[in-house]
Scaffold this motif. Structure first.
Motif, mmCIF file in Angstrom:
data_model
loop_
_atom_site.group_PDB
_atom_site.id
_atom_site.type_symbol
_atom_site.label_atom_id
_atom_site.label_comp_id
_atom_site.label_asym_id
_atom_site.label_seq_id
_atom_site.Cartn_x
_atom_site.Cartn_y
_atom_site.Cartn_z
ATOM 1 N N LYS A 174 -3.004 -28.228 46.842
ATOM 2 C CA LYS A 174 -1.720 -28.877 47.187
ATOM 3 C C LYS A 174 -0.676 -27.850 47.608
ATOM 4 O O LYS A 174 0.114 -28.081 48.524
ATOM 5 N N ALA A 178 1.123 -27.625 51.275
ATOM 6 C CA ALA A 178 2.582 -27.633 51.428
ATOM 7 C C ALA A 178 3.045 -26.470 52.306
ATOM 8 O O ALA A 178 4.034 -26.583 53.035
ATOM 9 N N LYS A 298 8.877 -26.249 46.452
ATOM 10 C CA LYS A 298 9.541 -27.312 45.690
ATOM 11 C C LYS A 298 8.724 -28.606 45.617
ATOM 12 O O LYS A 298 8.603 -29.207 44.541
ATOM 13 N N PRO A 299 8.111 -29.074 46.731
ATOM 14 C CA PRO A 299 7.331 -30.315 46.653
ATOM 15 C C PRO A 299 6.165 -30.242 45.658
ATOM 16 O O PRO A 299 5.790 -31.258 45.060
ATOM 17 N N ASP A 302 7.603 -30.859 42.268
ATOM 18 C CA ASP A 302 7.981 -32.277 42.159
ATOM 19 C C ASP A 302 6.761 -33.151 41.920
ATOM 20 O O ASP A 302 6.770 -34.036 41.052
ATOM 21 N N ASP A 303 5.683 -32.915 42.682
ATOM 22 C CA ASP A 303 4.451 -33.705 42.532
ATOM 23 C C ASP A 303 3.844 -33.505 41.155
ATOM 24 O O ASP A 303 3.376 -34.456 40.522
#
Length: 324
Positions: A174, A178, A298-299, A302-303
């Protein structure tokens, strides 16, 4: 009567051989000779065997001899091997271990020790226990950097279109998605060939794994991203471990924890020496814009916070421990 006596003498003659038989405790890992993972396993085996008194003997099997990380975890639970030294793959066993997949979380080894003391044994180890895995100690795999055959990686944009091998843990996938790369999980033992043949353009690992696996022979660029600090762990299968004598269990557990200081000292010396070795082998080294990577991360945070219950509080506390 003579036959009976002869048989009795034969049994007596054989007794010393039985008495001296050792029970082998297999310790598996994927590290190549010269890697930090390999050096740690060998040091632990040497120290443990000096205390075990000959009845039990720890034997380290490196270079994926006992399988890849996932295979070894399965064998550990089945009881066909005794100890394993995994790293990233632990996040596929217990989600909370994905905290150590979060980019730029761990600042240095002192920070990691504070995280271990305050959070690891209360928050992480019990989750592994639920999966039938007992963690004996926290060691190190190191700070990870990107190598590839295409170009220097200065910002996440430079990763676009790069086929990147990552370990078997979904959060690394992931993270690099990203950043814009095309990541694929693959066993460590298969990586050199994949890089050599162009199946993969690049990979990411600590210096110790890059150098010991000779990736410098098939990779031109080394970008010092330091994007993740990966602990390594000494683990046992809870059920099989419980069948060992209490004194043997104590020796293994105490020795695993004692070996951490050796691992950190070895790793610190390696950081400087191995970078020079990789440069001398002809790798082009660059220092990327870490702020750009941190912003792009950052994503992933968050995930992870959404997917893994209770993780945000742990991450927030881990970050706070880095400011002490």
């Amino acid at each position: 009567m003579k036959l009976l006596r002869a048989a009795f003498v034969a049994v007596l003659a054989a007794l010393p051989a039985f008495a001296s038989a050792q029970t082998e405790l297999k310790l598996g890992h994927v590290g190549e000779p010269g890697s930090l993972i390999g050096a740690a396993a060998d040091e632990f085996a040497k120290r443990a065997n000096a205390k075990l008194g000959g009845k039990y003997k720890v034997v380290a099997y490196g270079s994926s001899q006992l399988g890849g990380d996932k295979e070894m975890l399965q064998k550990l639970k089945l009881g066909t091997i005794d100890l394993v030294e995994p790293s990233t793959v632990m996040s596929s066993e217990a989600d909370i271990f994905g905290v150590f997949e979060m980019p730029y979380l761990v600042k240095d080894r002192q920070h990691m020790q504070r995280i271990e003391k305050e959070l690891f044994w209360s928050k992480f180890a019990p989750e592994a226990e639920k999966k039938g895995i007992k963690v004996l100690a926290v060691w190190e795999n190191g700070y990870r950097h990107i190598t590839n055959s295409k170009r220097p990686i200065n910002t996440p944009d430079d990763l676009k279109g790069i086929k990147l091998r990552v370990p078997e843990g979904k959060w690394r996938v992931k993270m690099f998605q990203a950043y814009g790369a095309n990541p694929s999980p693959m066993k460590f033992s298969e990586v050199f060939t994949a890089l050599q043949t162009g199946v993969m353009d690049g990979q990411e690992n600590p210096f110790t794994q890059i150098a010991s696996a000779k990736f410098q022979e098939v990779q031109k660029y080394l970008s010092l991203t330091g994007h993740v600090y990966t602990p390594a762990y000494v683990i046992v299968g809870s059920k099989k471990f419980a069948t060992l004598p209490p004194d043997v269990r104590k020796i293994l557990e105490d020795t695993a924890k004692e070996t951490q200081a050796f691992v950190y000292e070895y790793a610190e010396k390696d950081d400087t020496a191995l970078l020079e070795k990789l440069k001398a082998a002809g790798m082009q080294v660059n220092t990327p814009n870490k702020d750009a990577f941190i912003a792009a991360s950052k994503p992933v945070y968050d995930d992870f916070a959404k997917e893994v219950a209770g993780s945000k509080e742990i991450i927030d506390r881990a970050i706070a421990l880095g400011k002490q």
